[in-house]
Write an enzyme that holds these catalytic residues in place. Structure first.
Site, PDB file in Angstrom:
ATOM      1  N   ASN A  93     111.426  33.764  28.748  1.00 17.08           N
ATOM      2  CA  ASN A  93     110.501  33.967  29.484  1.00 17.08           C
ATOM      3  C   ASN A  93     110.634  34.564  30.607  1.00 17.08           C
ATOM      4  OD1 ASN A  93     107.887  32.384  28.200  1.00 17.08           O
ATOM      5  ND2 ASN A  93     109.528  31.134  27.691  1.00 17.08           N
ATOM      6  N   HIS A 102     107.076  27.685  20.174  1.00 18.51           N
ATOM      7  CA  HIS A 102     107.013  27.082  21.418  1.00 18.51           C
ATOM      8  C   HIS A 102     107.364  27.995  22.694  1.00 18.51           C
ATOM      9  CE1 HIS A 102     107.697  23.795  24.368  1.00 18.51           C
ATOM     10  NE2 HIS A 102     107.258  23.057  23.623  1.00 18.51           N
ATOM     11  N   HIS A 103     106.644  27.608  23.423  1.00 17.28           N
ATOM     12  CA  HIS A 103     106.681  28.495  24.695  1.00 17.28           C
ATOM     13  C   HIS A 103     108.125  28.652  25.216  1.00 17.28           C
ATOM     14  CE1 HIS A 103     104.953  31.703  27.428  1.00 17.28           C
ATOM     15  NE2 HIS A 103     103.830  30.937  27.639  1.00 17.28           N
ATOM     16  N   ALA A 104     108.879  27.670  24.947  1.00 16.29           N
ATOM     17  CA  ALA A 104     109.937  27.454  25.581  1.00 16.29           C
ATOM     18  C   ALA A 104     111.090  28.782  24.829  1.00 16.29           C
ATOM     19  CB  ALA A 104     110.889  26.173  25.357  1.00 16.29           C
ATOM     20  N   MET A 159     102.683  22.967  24.232  1.00 12.59           N
ATOM     21  CA  MET A 159     103.215  23.973  24.842  1.00 12.59           C
ATOM     22  C   MET A 159     103.697  25.175  23.870  1.00 12.59           C
ATOM     23  SD  MET A 159     102.768  24.305  28.321  1.00 12.59           S
ATOM     24  CE  MET A 159     101.140  23.758  27.931  1.00 12.59           C
TER      25      MET A 159
END
Length: 475
Positions: A313, A143-145, A22
């Protein structure tokens, strides 16, 4: 106070498996000849270190809550070391695009170390783009976090300027580090958070029911966006591995704008129409073209409308049919424009924070276990296809940028791929160009260059169709 991950940010941690990574990736192609001093990796690494040293997004790491009872928190990495994040590689000769994308595909399939800040850069030297001197390619992973499309572009501004010797565009004045805490305090806050979750869920039910009722009404009127779970199955709609393939190509933004102006559509309509044509041609040549149109998930930023301050996000999504069942590119564009208009109206009728709010109920342990079970049982191959791929159109800088003094010649974002949708296409504008980046599971799309090279061809076909229609001077 704590810098706790939002539910949506944390969900990207829970979604991750050894094969479903991810992080988001991206290429930054640099011309080192514009640098005030002669290029050296050591100098570039030191400049990056100077510019990210006090920026939380680059220097914070995860701290897990005991027993996984709540989402993690961000804390400052007091042992931050730039050498663990910025690495040096060189391409084997001839050092062209094929060698560059092959190396990047390998790097994209490696997980990030969660004990450190969740990003890394690979400075790749010796890229021969046919300009008479070698370029430097920076392959970046985050990281998408810790980043979405908009926040990712903002982070790149910490490293870029409008002139080779000018200071970077971004500043970190409005960013703060969250404080650390002992295990007992984290555990207590986690228990309190879990106790109050039923109350939050009750508050979300009414607007969610209204959204469902609105969707049913739109579906009856024929003005709803395309529905998930209605996509045809293709070779890239199954269980993925950790192997990745990457391909890149460029288009001229002005040509897209000509089509947009001549047809009264949008840049996004044109981009999706070209993507639909490229996918149609690709699948047809492989004998795999389904009768029904492919269905794409299109991420939508809600930074401008979200009422939530927590988390990085801030994104929603809409579903779009790509018109792969239509041969005529102009008809495909007309149908795309109509469907996109309905999809946007439908999407705008849904709360911008709906996805963020419901993501708060993602339980760390059960969510992660469910994802691993889903992958292990290969369930993506047993239920109806949710969507065929993810496709994004990201606005980029309209003027030249310089990365630590080197002119930016290309920006190619690359999103994650998922079980059930092993293909991701991202298109980003940059100073008059549209940079197309494709990333895929290698077993699903072993030669993505065969797909991506069709984008300029399909744009030419669309321009020719517009010109033949007699409604414009395009051609």
């Amino acid at each position: 106070m704590f810098d706790r991950l939002s539910g949506l940010d944390a969900s990207f941690l829970y979604l991750e498996t050894p094969s479903q990574l991810m992080h988001v990736c991206g290429f930054i192609l640099l011309d080192p000849s514009t640098m005030p001093e002669e290029y050296s990796f050591a100098r570039l690494q030191a400049t990056i270190d100077e510019r990210v040293r006090d920026t939380p997004a680059f220097t914070r790491k995860l701290r897990r809550v005991p027993l996984g009872l709540d989402h993690p928190i961000w804390v400052r990495d007091k042992q931050f070391d730039i050498e663990r994040h910025v690495h040096r590689l060189a391409l084997p000769r001839p050092g062209g695009l094929a060698e560059l994308t092959e190396l990047a595909g390998h790097l994209a399939g490696l997980p990030l170390d969660r004990s450190r800040p969740l990003w890394e850069m690979w400075v790749i030297e010796g890229y021969d783009a046919g300009l008479g001197h070698d370029l430097v390619a920076v392959f970046m992973k985050m990281h998408h976090a810790t980043v979405d499309g908009v926040s990712g572009a903002n982070l790149v501004s910490h490293l870029c300027s409008l002139e080779p010797e000018a200071p970077p565009l971004g500043t970190a004045d409005d960013q703060r580090y969250g404080r650390d805490a002992d295990h007992l305090e984290l555990l207590g806050r986690a228990v309190l958070s879990n106790v109050t979750k039923p109350l939050h869920a009750a508050r979300l039910l009414t607007p969610s029911v209204r959204s469902v009722a609105s969707t049913i009404g739109r579906a009856r009127a024929g003005t709803a966006m395309a529905a998930p779970l209605t996509a045809p199955r293709t070779s890239f709609n199954g269980t993925i591995t950790s192997h990745r393939t990457i391909a890149l190509v460029d288009m001229e933004l002005e040509q897209v704008r000509e089509v947009k102006a001549a047809t009264g559509t949008t840049v996004n309509d044109v981009v999706l129409t070209v993507a639909g044509g490229a996918l149609r041609s690709y699948l047809a040549d492989r004998g795999e073209l389904p009768e029904d149109s492919l269905l794409a998930t299109v991420p939508v930023s809600v930074h401008g409308t979200s009422q939530r301050s927590a988390g990085v996000n801030k994104v929603s999504a809409l579903f779009a049919k790509l018109g792969t069942d239509e041969e005529d590119p102009l008809v495909r564009l007309e149908e795309m424009a109509t469907r996109n208009k309905h999809a946007k109206e439908h999407h705008n009728a849904i709360s911008a924070d709906a996805l963020q709010d419901w993501a708060e109920f993602a339980a760390p342990r059960t969510f992660g276990l469910a994802m691993r079970t889903y992958a292990g049982l290969r369930l993506a191959e047993r239920h109806p296809v949710v969507h065929n791929l993810v496709i994004s159109n990201v606005p980029g800088p309209p003027v030249p940028l310089y990365f630590c003094g080197a002119e930016v010649l290309g920006l190619y974002p690359l999103g994650p791929v998922f079980h059930g949708a092993g293909l991701n296409i991202t298109v980003m504008s940059n100073h008059g160009h549209l940079h197309v980046g494709v990333i895929a599971c290698r077993e699903s799309v072993p030669h993505p260059e065969d797909l991506v090279q069709r984008f300029p061809v399909e744009l030419d076909a669309l321009r020719a169709a517009v010109a033949r229609s007699g409604t414009s001077s395009v051609g």
